[in-house]
Design a protein around this motif. Structure first.
Motif, PDB file in Angstrom:
ATOM      1  N   ASN A   1       5.880  51.664  13.497  1.00 58.12           N
ATOM      2  CA  ASN A   1       6.701  52.687  12.612  1.00 58.12           C
ATOM      3  C   ASN A   1       8.005  52.003  12.026  1.00 58.12           C
ATOM      4  N   ILE A   2       8.525  52.725  11.217  1.00 56.97           N
ATOM      5  CA  ILE A   2       9.792  52.343  10.860  1.00 56.97           C
ATOM      6  C   ILE A   2      10.524  53.365  10.952  1.00 56.97           C
ATOM      7  N   ILE A   3      11.802  53.223  11.645  1.00 58.22           N
ATOM      8  CA  ILE A   3      12.746  54.498  12.025  1.00 58.22           C
ATOM      9  C   ILE A   3      13.993  54.239  11.004  1.00 58.22           C
ATOM     10  N   TYR A   4      14.460  55.255  10.328  1.00 54.64           N
ATOM     11  CA  TYR A   4      15.625  55.143   9.352  1.00 54.64           C
ATOM     12  C   TYR A   4      16.470  56.271   9.452  1.00 54.64           C
ATOM     13  N   SER A   5      17.818  56.167   9.823  1.00 56.45           N
ATOM     14  CA  SER A   5      18.556  57.193  10.027  1.00 56.45           C
ATOM     15  C   SER A   5      18.831  57.949   8.727  1.00 56.45           C
ATOM     16  N   THR A   6      18.814  59.197   8.693  1.00 56.47           N
ATOM     17  CA  THR A   6      19.015  60.005   7.546  1.00 56.47           C
ATOM     18  C   THR A   6      20.497  60.278   7.114  1.00 56.47           C
ATOM     19  N   VAL A   7      21.408  60.066   8.223  1.00 57.01           N
ATOM     20  CA  VAL A   7      22.795  60.332   7.798  1.00 57.01           C
ATOM     21  C   VAL A   7      23.434  59.119   7.590  1.00 57.01           C
TER      22      VAL A   7
ATOM     23  N   ASP B   1      -3.638  49.418   4.513  1.00 60.17           N
ATOM     24  CA  ASP B   1      -4.806  48.976   3.564  1.00 60.17           C
ATOM     25  C   ASP B   1      -3.812  49.104   2.296  1.00 60.17           C
ATOM     26  N   ILE B   2      -2.721  49.598   2.076  1.00 57.20           N
ATOM     27  CA  ILE B   2      -2.078  49.423   0.760  1.00 57.20           C
ATOM     28  C   ILE B   2      -0.844  48.376   0.998  1.00 57.20           C
ATOM     29  N   ALA B   3      -0.080  48.507   1.863  1.00 57.48           N
ATOM     30  CA  ALA B   3       1.154  47.900   2.015  1.00 57.48           C
ATOM     31  C   ALA B   3       1.304  47.441   3.357  1.00 57.48           C
ATOM     32  N   ASP B   4       1.975  46.116   3.638  1.00 60.77           N
ATOM     33  CA  ASP B   4       2.350  45.639   4.718  1.00 60.77           C
ATOM     34  C   ASP B   4       3.467  46.365   5.479  1.00 60.77           C
ATOM     35  N   GLY B   5       3.166  46.751   6.477  1.00 56.58           N
ATOM     36  CA  GLY B   5       4.636  47.738   7.176  1.00 56.58           C
ATOM     37  C   GLY B   5       5.771  46.980   7.278  1.00 56.58           C
ATOM     38  N   LYS B   6       5.617  45.581   7.883  1.00 60.78           N
ATOM     39  CA  LYS B   6       6.985  44.915   7.729  1.00 60.78           C
ATOM     40  C   LYS B   6       7.565  44.313   6.512  1.00 60.78           C
ATOM     41  N   TYR B   7       6.488  44.197   5.528  1.00 55.15           N
ATOM     42  CA  TYR B   7       7.054  43.809   4.304  1.00 55.15           C
ATOM     43  C   TYR B   7       7.980  45.045   3.716  1.00 55.15           C
ATOM     44  N   PHE B   8       7.326  46.295   3.954  1.00 53.28           N
ATOM     45  CA  PHE B   8       7.819  47.502   3.261  1.00 53.28           C
ATOM     46  C   PHE B   8       9.192  47.676   4.142  1.00 53.28           C
ATOM     47  N   TYR B   9       9.391  47.433   5.328  1.00 49.33           N
ATOM     48  CA  TYR B   9      10.598  47.497   5.946  1.00 49.33           C
ATOM     49  C   TYR B   9      11.701  46.561   5.267  1.00 49.33           C
ATOM     50  N   TYR B  10      11.212  45.409   5.159  1.00 49.01           N
ATOM     51  CA  TYR B  10      12.355  44.643   4.302  1.00 49.01           C
ATOM     52  C   TYR B  10      12.630  45.061   3.078  1.00 49.01           C
ATOM     53  N   TRP B  11      11.742  45.551   2.368  1.00 51.08           N
ATOM     54  CA  TRP B  11      11.834  46.084   0.923  1.00 51.08           C
ATOM     55  C   TRP B  11      12.974  47.087   0.895  1.00 51.08           C
ATOM     56  N   LEU B  12      12.407  47.953   1.745  1.00 45.09           N
ATOM     57  CA  LEU B  12      13.475  49.384   2.026  1.00 45.09           C
ATOM     58  C   LEU B  12      14.934  49.035   2.396  1.00 45.09           C
ATOM     59  N   THR B  13      15.014  47.874   3.203  1.00 43.20           N
ATOM     60  CA  THR B  13      16.512  47.970   3.904  1.00 43.20           C
ATOM     61  C   THR B  13      17.341  46.756   2.696  1.00 43.20           C
ATOM     62  N   GLN B  14      16.772  46.263   1.711  1.00 40.89           N
ATOM     63  CA  GLN B  14      17.711  45.568   0.823  1.00 40.89           C
ATOM     64  C   GLN B  14      19.016  46.230   0.487  1.00 40.89           C
TER      65      GLN B  14
ATOM     66  N   LEU C   1       4.446  46.627  -5.683  1.00 40.08           N
ATOM     67  CA  LEU C   1       3.751  45.877  -4.707  1.00 40.08           C
ATOM     68  C   LEU C   1       2.892  44.674  -5.026  1.00 40.08           C
ATOM     69  N   PRO C   2       3.247  43.418  -4.653  1.00 38.57           N
ATOM     70  CA  PRO C   2       2.320  42.354  -4.571  1.00 38.57           C
ATOM     71  C   PRO C   2       1.004  42.326  -3.920  1.00 38.57           C
ATOM     72  N   LEU C   3       0.248  41.497  -4.243  1.00 38.86           N
ATOM     73  CA  LEU C   3      -1.028  41.427  -3.193  1.00 38.86           C
ATOM     74  C   LEU C   3      -0.731  41.399  -1.712  1.00 38.86           C
ATOM     75  N   LEU C   4      -1.555  42.264  -0.876  1.00 40.36           N
ATOM     76  CA  LEU C   4      -1.241  42.120   0.296  1.00 40.36           C
ATOM     77  C   LEU C   4      -0.923  40.750   1.088  1.00 40.36           C
ATOM     78  N   ASP C   5      -1.877  39.705   0.671  1.00 36.47           N
ATOM     79  CA  ASP C   5      -1.409  38.600   1.058  1.00 36.47           C
ATOM     80  C   ASP C   5      -0.148  37.981   0.916  1.00 36.47           C
ATOM     81  N   ILE C   6       0.457  38.251  -0.246  1.00 36.92           N
ATOM     82  CA  ILE C   6       1.559  37.549  -0.587  1.00 36.92           C
ATOM     83  C   ILE C   6       2.677  38.668   0.217  1.00 36.92           C
ATOM     84  N   GLN C   7       2.463  39.890   0.441  1.00 36.10           N
ATOM     85  CA  GLN C   7       3.302  40.867   1.328  1.00 36.10           C
ATOM     86  C   GLN C   7       3.579  40.273   2.465  1.00 36.10           C
ATOM     87  N   ARG C   8       2.477  40.005   3.189  1.00 33.52           N
ATOM     88  CA  ARG C   8       2.430  39.228   4.467  1.00 33.52           C
ATOM     89  C   ARG C   8       3.301  38.068   4.718  1.00 33.52           C
TER      90      ARG C   8
END
Length: 376
Positions: A61-67, A98-111, A144-151
């Motif tokens: 899971n990713i946890i993200y403060s809303t405040v 199946d669509i996105a790597d969770g860790k990749y999305f975490y890094y994307w979101l926290t840019q 989103l790039p290919l899953l292999d690239i995301q990983r």
């Protein structure tokens, strides 16, 4: 695509019907950029469970403060915790792997650019505090790039985080060593010369009187590289001057973390917290270890229901043994090298984070090509 096409938010909530024997609870102020200060273990039968302890969390899971997104109270859960709950101040994000790597999305979101985007949304809300809703993340657009690239990208960035985490474990070991020495000397009273010593309780404020920090606003701040510590936790933003001299003990003044004790190894601007710094006493480490050992006593000084607070006059009344100054000098000479090593490791971690953060947007944009990169 829309982020909401591959994530779900706040899926599982805790209730008394779950009948957990214990709860691990994480509040928003106790995690910053994936660095956890404290997870509290609670017994539902004997402890008061915070009303905000509702969101169930599992591995990946990713946890993200809303405040105030710019305070960066977020993290990626990379291991399974039993009975872990987080505050309703977090949005808990499940990623469809199946669509996105969770860790990749975490890094994307926290840019930085995405943090700033969400902060702008937060500042335009009519809520009491600048805040976002889960839909604000779900409505973001991503390529989103290919899953292999995301990983592969996630792995490059994770390697830096793994080094940082190993350093954090070293810090924890050093802190535990210092705390054990403190306990041996001043709880078990086995310091040199204890056989002939006399012990007398006194109030902490008679040995060192903590000062109250001074609030600062974005309207009055002059940007620089001095951390502005609000709530005694992580920097809210940066100023061009300090009102303390390192090392500095801070004690959160208000909010859910009122009474939380932290040590800074650099000059800071103490805002919504009280503090003891190196100009007030050369024995900051001694008083820090006393306060950390008595963290529960400090936290229990909270007053107020809607907005708990702990001010200097509150914790200055805590009882402490009036130990001979020569003994404290001896103790200080033993623990100081441990804290100096911690300071050096923290500096190394800052360099690692800076390098990772420079790489992150270049990897995400494709400027650095990882397609043919072999990553262990």
């Amino acid at each position: 695509m829309k982020v909401g096409d591959f994530i779900k938010t706040n899926q599982y909530s805790y209730s008394s019907k779950d009948k957990w024997e214990y709860i691990y609870y994480l509040d928003t102020g106790n995690i910053t950029e994936n660095r956890i200060d404290e997870i509290v273990k609670l017994n539902p039968l004997t402890d008061k469970i915070p009303s905000r302890a509702k969101r169930k969390v599992k591995k990946s899971n990713i946890i993200y403060s809303t405040v105030r997104p710019n305070q960066k109270h977020y993290g990626y859960v990379d291991k399974q915790y039993d009975n872990l709950l987080v505050s309703t101040g977090f949005v808990v994000i499940d990623v469809n792997e199946d669509i996105a790597d969770g860790k990749y999305f975490y890094y994307w979101l926290t840019q930085e650019k995405n943090t700033n985007y969400l902060q702008t949304i937060a500042e335009n809300t009519v809520a009491t505090y600048p805040s976002i809703a889960p839909k604000d993340i779900e409505n973001m657009s991503i390529e989103l790039p290919l899953l292999d690239i995301q990983r592969k990208i996630a792995k490059v960035l994770s390697n830096y985080d793994d080094l940082i985490e190993n350093n954090n474990k070293r810090i924890k070991i050093l802190e535990d060593m210092a705390q054990k020495i403190y306990k041996e000397w001043f709880v078990d009273f086995k310091y040199p010369g204890h056989e002939t010593a006399t012990f007398k309780d006194t109030e902490l404020g008679k040995l060192v009187m903590p000062k109250k920090g001074k609030n600062i606003t974005k309207a009055t701040i002059k940007e620089g590289n001095i951390p502005v510590v609000a709530g005694g936790l992580e920097p809210a933003y940066y100023h061009n001057v300090a009102n303390t001299v390192a090392p500095v003990i801070t004690i959160s003044a208000s909010g859910a973390n009122a009474g939380y004790v932290k040590l800074y190894y650099e000059d800071i601007w103490a805002s919504d917290c009280s503090y003891i710094d190196n100009l007030m006493t050369p024995y900051v480490y001694y008083f820090y270890l006393y306060l950390k050992y008595n963290q529960i006593r400090v936290t229990n000084l909270q007053k107020g229901a809607a907005q708990p607070h702990v001010y200097p006059q509150d914790w200055a009344t805590l009882e402490i043994m009036n130990i001979d100054e020569n003994v404290i000098k001896q103790f200080n000479s033993i623990v100081t090298p441990l804290f100096e090593e911690i300071k050096n490791i923290i500096l190394k971690n800052k360099i690692l984070r800076k390098t990772r953060d420079l790489l992150l947007p270049r990897l995400m944009s494709g400027e650095i090509d990882v397609e043919n990169l072999e990553i262990a």
